[in-house]
Design a protein around this motif. Structure first.
Motif, PDB file in Angstrom:
ATOM      1  N   ALA A 135       0.847  -1.198   0.000  1.00  0.00           N
ATOM      2  CA  ALA A 135       0.000   0.000   0.000  1.00  0.00           C
ATOM      3  C   ALA A 135       0.877   1.241   0.000  1.00  0.00           C
ATOM      4  O   ALA A 135       1.951   1.253   0.608  1.00  0.00           O
ATOM      5  N   PRO A 136       0.449   2.303  -0.677  1.00  0.00           N
ATOM      6  CA  PRO A 136       1.246   3.530  -0.666  1.00  0.00           C
ATOM      7  C   PRO A 136       1.290   4.119   0.734  1.00  0.00           C
ATOM      8  O   PRO A 136       0.348   3.934   1.521  1.00  0.00           O
ATOM      9  N   PRO A 137       2.368   4.820   1.052  1.00  0.00           N
ATOM     10  CA  PRO A 137       2.443   5.420   2.387  1.00  0.00           C
ATOM     11  C   PRO A 137       1.336   6.454   2.567  1.00  0.00           C
ATOM     12  O   PRO A 137       0.885   7.069   1.603  1.00  0.00           O
ATOM     13  N   PRO A 138       0.886   6.649   3.800  1.00  0.00           N
ATOM     14  CA  PRO A 138      -0.194   7.620   4.012  1.00  0.00           C
ATOM     15  C   PRO A 138       0.254   9.018   3.606  1.00  0.00           C
ATOM     16  O   PRO A 138       1.396   9.406   3.820  1.00  0.00           O
ATOM     17  N   ARG A 139      -0.658   9.741   3.036  1.00  0.00           N
ATOM     18  CA  ARG A 139      -0.353  11.088   2.567  1.00  0.00           C
ATOM     19  C   ARG A 139      -0.261  12.027   3.762  1.00  0.00           C
ATOM     20  O   ARG A 139      -1.150  12.048   4.618  1.00  0.00           O
ATOM     21  N   GLU A 140       0.802  12.784   3.782  1.00  0.00           N
ATOM     22  CA  GLU A 140       1.000  13.721   4.881  1.00  0.00           C
ATOM     23  C   GLU A 140       0.272  15.022   4.590  1.00  0.00           C
ATOM     24  O   GLU A 140       0.091  15.402   3.442  1.00  0.00           O
ATOM     25  N   GLU A 141      -0.130  15.669   5.659  1.00  0.00           N
ATOM     26  CA  GLU A 141      -0.720  16.995   5.508  1.00  0.00           C
ATOM     27  C   GLU A 141       0.382  17.942   5.062  1.00  0.00           C
ATOM     28  O   GLU A 141       1.413  18.068   5.722  1.00  0.00           O
TER      29      GLU A 141
END
Length: 123
Positions: free
Chosen positions: A89-95
């Motif tokens: 899974a792609p890494p979580p998108r950062e704010e």
């Protein structure tokens, strides 16, 4: 219709909808973007069920296991049955500060405001 025992990797990638055209799949093989069981594969390399394929597609790196063989392109629902997807899974998108917006009608930003916006966005 004869049962398939092995299929060319470019045909399989096209049938599994990794690429829009078979020539794009063939070009990816020629460029070294396709690996079968850890080794670079030419377009004529044959694949069988159980083979692991790493392919760099326009959408990013995909790690697939051949579950079934197919040499004809069909609907996406059928294409999903040809493989087991092991892509992480792609890494979580950062704010990020890319979400900075200016009020509508506030006018053009001044030089100082532009510098501040660029600093916040990391440019």
């Amino acid at each position: 219709m004869a049962e398939l025992h092995e299929v060319r990797v470019d045909k399989w990638l096209w049938a599994a909808r990794c690429f829009k055209t078979r020539s794009m799949a063939s070009n990816a093989c020629s460029a070294g973007h396709v690996k079968v069981d850890g080794t670079s594969a030419k377009a004529s390399k044959t694949v069988r069920p159980g083979d692991k394929i790493e392919v760099r597609t326009p959408g990013g790196l995909r790690i697939l296991e051949v579950a079934a063989l197919g040499d004809r392109r069909g609907p996406a629902s059928v294409a999903r049955t040809l493989y087991i997807d092991h892509t992480p899974a792609p890494p979580p998108r950062e704010e990020t500060a890319d979400d900075i917006t200016r009020d509508r009608g506030a006018g053009r930003p001044s030089k100082r405001e532009l510098r501040e916006i660029r600093r916040l966005r990391g440019y």
